[in-house]
Scaffold this motif. Structure first.
Motif, mmCIF file in Angstrom:
data_model
loop_
_atom_site.group_PDB
_atom_site.id
_atom_site.type_symbol
_atom_site.label_atom_id
_atom_site.label_comp_id
_atom_site.label_asym_id
_atom_site.label_seq_id
_atom_site.Cartn_x
_atom_site.Cartn_y
_atom_site.Cartn_z
ATOM 1 N N ASN A 34 -2.766 10.885 -3.125
ATOM 2 C CA ASN A 34 -2.421 9.476 -3.279
ATOM 3 C C ASN A 34 -2.571 9.131 -4.758
ATOM 4 O O ASN A 34 -3.684 9.095 -5.274
ATOM 5 C CB ASN A 34 -3.369 8.630 -2.411
ATOM 6 C CG ASN A 34 -3.007 7.156 -2.451
ATOM 7 O OD1 ASN A 34 -2.319 6.693 -3.356
ATOM 8 N ND2 ASN A 34 -3.478 6.425 -1.456
ATOM 9 N N CYS A 37 -5.154 6.394 -5.995
ATOM 10 C CA CYS A 37 -6.619 6.541 -6.002
ATOM 11 C C CYS A 37 -7.047 7.957 -6.384
ATOM 12 O O CYS A 37 -8.218 8.182 -6.670
ATOM 13 C CB CYS A 37 -7.182 6.218 -4.618
ATOM 14 S SG CYS A 37 -6.555 7.349 -3.379
ATOM 15 N N ASP A 39 -7.124 10.498 -4.381
ATOM 16 C CA ASP A 39 -7.608 11.266 -3.234
ATOM 17 C C ASP A 39 -6.567 12.309 -2.829
ATOM 18 O O ASP A 39 -5.370 12.088 -2.990
ATOM 19 C CB ASP A 39 -7.866 10.348 -2.037
ATOM 20 C CG ASP A 39 -9.012 9.384 -2.310
ATOM 21 O OD1 ASP A 39 -9.706 9.570 -3.319
ATOM 22 O OD2 ASP A 39 -9.188 8.461 -1.512
ATOM 23 N N CYS A 62 -10.655 8.607 1.275
ATOM 24 C CA CYS A 62 -11.371 7.465 1.851
ATOM 25 C C CYS A 62 -11.539 7.692 3.356
ATOM 26 O O CYS A 62 -11.016 8.656 3.919
ATOM 27 C CB CYS A 62 -10.574 6.193 1.584
ATOM 28 S SG CYS A 62 -8.961 6.206 2.378
ATOM 29 N N SER A 65 -8.120 7.980 5.189
ATOM 30 C CA SER A 65 -7.329 9.200 4.989
ATOM 31 C C SER A 65 -8.011 10.407 5.627
ATOM 32 O O SER A 65 -7.350 11.226 6.273
ATOM 33 C CB SER A 65 -7.033 9.444 3.505
ATOM 34 O OG SER A 65 -8.200 9.688 2.781
ATOM 35 N N ARG A 104 -3.556 0.013 2.899
ATOM 36 C CA ARG A 104 -4.218 1.190 3.468
ATOM 37 C C ARG A 104 -3.238 2.103 4.211
ATOM 38 O O ARG A 104 -3.641 3.171 4.661
ATOM 39 C CB ARG A 104 -5.336 0.775 4.432
ATOM 40 C CG ARG A 104 -6.332 -0.195 3.850
ATOM 41 C CD ARG A 104 -6.952 0.334 2.560
ATOM 42 N NE ARG A 104 -7.717 1.532 2.788
ATOM 43 C CZ ARG A 104 -8.862 1.837 2.190
ATOM 44 N NH1 ARG A 104 -9.370 1.024 1.309
ATOM 45 N NH2 ARG A 104 -9.482 2.953 2.442
ATOM 46 N N CYS A 107 -2.999 5.511 2.779
ATOM 47 C CA CYS A 107 -4.168 6.333 3.124
ATOM 48 C C CYS A 107 -3.974 6.950 4.508
ATOM 49 O O CYS A 107 -4.209 8.137 4.714
ATOM 50 C CB CYS A 107 -5.441 5.489 3.151
ATOM 51 S SG CYS A 107 -5.740 4.484 1.694
ATOM 52 N N LEU A 110 -1.134 9.665 4.571
ATOM 53 C CA LEU A 110 -1.212 10.802 3.638
ATOM 54 C C LEU A 110 -1.275 12.150 4.369
ATOM 55 O O LEU A 110 -0.534 13.079 4.025
ATOM 56 C CB LEU A 110 -2.426 10.610 2.705
ATOM 57 C CG LEU A 110 -2.682 11.688 1.661
ATOM 58 C CD1 LEU A 110 -1.541 11.782 0.660
ATOM 59 C CD2 LEU A 110 -4.001 11.409 0.922
HETATM 60 FE FE1 FES Z 1 -7.537 7.079 -1.524
HETATM 61 FE FE2 FES Z 1 -7.328 5.901 0.754
HETATM 62 S S1 FES Z 1 -8.246 5.094 -1.034
HETATM 63 S S2 FES Z 1 -6.441 7.770 0.210
#
Ligand code: FES
Length: 136
Positions: A34, A37, A39, A62, A65, A104, A107, A110
Motif C-alpha cells: 500500500n 502507508c 505496509d 495494519c 490488512s 480502509r 487495506c 490489499l
Molecule cells: Fe497500511 Fe492499512 S494502514 S495497509
C-alpha cells in the motif's frame, strides 16, 4: 453478529494470524504494498488441477490488512483459480462482516489484490485492469 463482533474477529486474526509464513516451492506468489502507508503483503499459493491447495501470506500491515490476509488465506484453500480470479470487493466485505470506510478499503483489499496478481503471473495473464483493483 453485531459489527463489534466482526471487528473483534478481525483483530483476533491480526493478533493470531492463520497461514502466516512463506510456502517453500509455492506455485504462485506476489508481493504487493500500500503506497499510502508502506505496509506490504506477500501471498503464496499452491495450485493443483485448477484448485488452490494451500494459501499463506507474509508481511506487515495494519489490523485490517493482516486480518484480511489471514481470513482470505483461510477461505482460498479449496477454491478454484476461476473463483479467485473473479473475487471482488463484495467478497472481502462479506468475509470481514463489515464494510470498511473508503480510507480502509485499500487495506482490506490489499491481500486479494496480491492473490489475484500472483494468479495472473502464474497464468501469465495481464492484471485485470489499469487500476489494478480487485474485480467488483
Ligand atoms: Fe497500511 Fe492499512 S494502514 S495497509
Amino acid at each position: 453478529m453485531s459489527t463489534d463482533i466482526y471487528a473483534e474477529e478481525i483483530v483476533a486474526h491480526y493478533e493470531h494470524p492463520h497461514n502466516k509464513g512463506k510456502i517453500a516451492g509455492a506455485d504462485a506468489e506476489f508481493h504487493d504494498f500500500n503506497p499510502l502507508c508502506g505496509d506490504d503483503i506477500t501471498i503464496y499459493l499452491k495450485i493443483k488441477d485448477g484448485k488452490i491447495t494451500d494459501a499463506h501470506f507474509d508481511g506487515t500491515g495494519c489490523a485490517i490488512s493482516v486480518g484480511s490476509a489471514s481470513m482470505l488465506t483461510d477461505i482460498l484453500m479449496g477454491k478454484s483459480v476461476k473463483e479467485l480470479e473473479t473475487m471482488g470487493v463484495h467478497d472481502i466485505v462479506e468475509m470481514l462482516g463489515i464494510e470498511p470506510g473508503p480510507a480502509r478499503m485499500k487495506c482490506a483489499t490489499l491481500p486479494l489484490k496480491a492473490a489475484q496478481k500472483a494468479l495472473f503471473v502464474y497464468m501469465k495473464k495481464d492484471p485485470p485492469s489499469a487500476s489494478n483493483e480487485p474485480r467488483v
